[in-house]
Design a protein around this motif. Structure first.
Motif, PDB file in Angstrom:
ATOM      1  N   CYS A  22      39.382  46.878  33.432  1.00  0.00           N
ATOM      2  CA  CYS A  22      39.069  45.688  34.213  1.00  0.00           C
ATOM      3  C   CYS A  22      38.066  44.875  33.402  1.00  0.00           C
ATOM      4  N   ALA A  23      38.471  43.667  33.046  1.00  0.00           N
ATOM      5  CA  ALA A  23      37.622  42.800  32.236  1.00  0.00           C
ATOM      6  C   ALA A  23      37.076  41.680  33.102  1.00  0.00           C
ATOM      7  N   ALA A  24      35.764  41.541  33.087  1.00  0.00           N
ATOM      8  CA  ALA A  24      35.115  40.448  33.799  1.00  0.00           C
ATOM      9  C   ALA A  24      34.825  39.345  32.797  1.00  0.00           C
ATOM     10  N   SER A  25      35.310  38.146  33.079  1.00  0.00           N
ATOM     11  CA  SER A  25      35.082  37.028  32.164  1.00  0.00           C
ATOM     12  C   SER A  25      34.306  35.929  32.865  1.00  0.00           C
ATOM     13  N   GLY A  26      33.663  35.083  32.087  1.00  0.00           N
ATOM     14  CA  GLY A  26      32.854  34.016  32.632  1.00  0.00           C
ATOM     15  C   GLY A  26      31.377  34.342  32.489  1.00  0.00           C
ATOM     16  N   SER A  27      30.546  33.473  33.033  1.00  0.00           N
ATOM     17  CA  SER A  27      29.095  33.638  32.928  1.00  0.00           C
ATOM     18  C   SER A  27      28.603  34.563  34.029  1.00  0.00           C
ATOM     19  N   ILE A  28      28.343  35.794  33.667  1.00  0.00           N
ATOM     20  CA  ILE A  28      27.905  36.809  34.629  1.00  0.00           C
ATOM     21  C   ILE A  28      26.557  37.344  34.199  1.00  0.00           C
ATOM     22  N   PHE A  29      25.589  37.301  35.125  1.00  0.00           N
ATOM     23  CA  PHE A  29      24.290  37.887  34.833  1.00  0.00           C
ATOM     24  C   PHE A  29      24.303  39.390  35.069  1.00  0.00           C
ATOM     25  N   SER A  30      24.866  39.785  36.207  1.00  0.00           N
ATOM     26  CA  SER A  30      24.910  41.204  36.535  1.00  0.00           C
ATOM     27  C   SER A  30      25.920  41.449  37.648  1.00  0.00           C
ATOM     28  N   ILE A  31      26.276  42.702  37.796  1.00  0.00           N
ATOM     29  CA  ILE A  31      27.158  43.162  38.877  1.00  0.00           C
ATOM     30  C   ILE A  31      26.511  44.396  39.474  1.00  0.00           C
ATOM     31  N   ASP A  32      26.297  44.411  40.783  1.00  0.00           N
ATOM     32  CA  ASP A  32      25.630  45.558  41.401  1.00  0.00           C
ATOM     33  C   ASP A  32      26.455  46.828  41.261  1.00  0.00           C
ATOM     34  N   ALA A  33      27.732  46.731  41.539  1.00  0.00           N
ATOM     35  CA  ALA A  33      28.605  47.894  41.456  1.00  0.00           C
ATOM     36  C   ALA A  33      30.030  47.415  41.203  1.00  0.00           C
ATOM     37  N   ALA A  34      30.822  48.275  40.608  1.00  0.00           N
ATOM     38  CA  ALA A  34      32.237  47.987  40.370  1.00  0.00           C
ATOM     39  C   ALA A  34      33.065  49.074  41.017  1.00  0.00           C
ATOM     40  N   ASN A  35      34.202  48.689  41.521  1.00  0.00           N
ATOM     41  CA  ASN A  35      35.052  49.619  42.254  1.00  0.00           C
ATOM     42  C   ASN A  35      36.499  49.498  41.795  1.00  0.00           C
ATOM     43  N   TRP A  36      37.208  50.570  41.984  1.00  0.00           N
ATOM     44  CA  TRP A  36      38.664  50.538  41.923  1.00  0.00           C
ATOM     45  C   TRP A  36      39.196  50.861  43.312  1.00  0.00           C
ATOM     46  N   TYR A  37      40.107  50.026  43.767  1.00  0.00           N
ATOM     47  CA  TYR A  37      40.827  50.241  45.010  1.00  0.00           C
ATOM     48  C   TYR A  37      42.308  50.382  44.670  1.00  0.00           C
ATOM     49  N   ARG A  38      43.049  50.891  45.629  1.00  0.00           N
ATOM     50  CA  ARG A  38      44.497  50.928  45.452  1.00  0.00           C
ATOM     51  C   ARG A  38      45.190  50.686  46.792  1.00  0.00           C
ATOM     52  N   GLN A  39      46.389  50.171  46.691  1.00  0.00           N
ATOM     53  CA  GLN A  39      47.180  49.915  47.889  1.00  0.00           C
ATOM     54  C   GLN A  39      48.622  50.300  47.611  1.00  0.00           C
ATOM     55  N   ALA A  40      49.076  51.315  48.332  1.00  0.00           N
ATOM     56  CA  ALA A  40      50.455  51.761  48.218  1.00  0.00           C
ATOM     57  C   ALA A  40      51.309  50.952  49.187  1.00  0.00           C
ATOM     58  N   PRO A  41      52.608  50.854  48.928  1.00  0.00           N
ATOM     59  CA  PRO A  41      53.494  50.084  49.819  1.00  0.00           C
ATOM     60  C   PRO A  41      53.399  50.576  51.259  1.00  0.00           C
ATOM     61  N   GLY A  42      53.173  49.649  52.161  1.00  0.00           N
ATOM     62  CA  GLY A  42      53.109  49.988  53.569  1.00  0.00           C
ATOM     63  C   GLY A  42      51.811  50.626  54.022  1.00  0.00           C
ATOM     64  N   LYS A  43      50.838  50.726  53.124  1.00  0.00           N
ATOM     65  CA  LYS A  43      49.568  51.372  53.473  1.00  0.00           C
ATOM     66  C   LYS A  43      48.409  50.405  53.284  1.00  0.00           C
ATOM     67  N   GLN A  44      47.289  50.767  53.889  1.00  0.00           N
ATOM     68  CA  GLN A  44      46.089  49.954  53.743  1.00  0.00           C
ATOM     69  C   GLN A  44      45.459  50.177  52.368  1.00  0.00           C
ATOM     70  N   ARG A  45      44.749  49.178  51.924  1.00  0.00           N
ATOM     71  CA  ARG A  45      44.024  49.310  50.662  1.00  0.00           C
ATOM     72  C   ARG A  45      42.904  50.326  50.853  1.00  0.00           C
ATOM     73  N   GLU A  46      42.729  51.204  49.886  1.00  0.00           N
ATOM     74  CA  GLU A  46      41.695  52.223  49.975  1.00  0.00           C
ATOM     75  C   GLU A  46      40.855  52.233  48.703  1.00  0.00           C
TER      76      GLU A  46
END
Length: 121
Positions: A22-46
């Motif tokens: 995951c590449a963050a582009s643009g002018s960024i000072f900081s990010i508190d936390a980064a996450n990965w989520y996933r969503q399977a067909p017919g299911k909620q994002r987790e």
């Protein structure tokens, strides 16, 4: 403009490995936390995994011991190493940055567009 772009999704056999980026582009000072989520067909994002600016990590029970989240703060990159993949890991995977600090205004959360992972049995 600040954005997140995921890559690395693919079709892989059960038991195989993938590394998502995951590449963050643009002018960024900081990010508190980064996450990965996933969503399977017919299911909620987790939520799959989280890493804080300081490097603390947390994982969903379903992926503990198989997935590893990491980040390179200097490059504004986040990774998800996925090992021992199972068919139930099949989903669209999304990167999310929490409380992104930029020159443009208040902090905000940011999502990527997703990358598809398919695990065949």
């Amino acid at each position: 403009q600040v954005q997140l772009v995921e890559s690395g999704g693919a079709l892989v056999q059960a038991g195989g490995s993938l590394r998502l980026s995951c590449a963050a582009s643009g002018s960024i000072f900081s990010i508190d936390a980064a996450n990965w989520y996933r969503q399977a067909p017919g299911k909620q994002r987790e939520r799959v995994a989280t890493i804080t600016w300081g490097g603390s990590t947390d994982y969903a029970e379903s992926v503990k011991g198989r997935f590893t989240i990491s980040r390179d703060n200097a490059k504004n990159m986040v990774y998800l190493q996925m090992n021992s993949l199972k068919p139930e890991d099949t989903a669209d995977y999304y990167c999310k940055a929490d409380r992104v600090a930029t020159p443009y205004g208040p902090r905000y959360d940011l999502w990527g567009q997703g990358t598809q992972v398919t695990v065949s049995s």
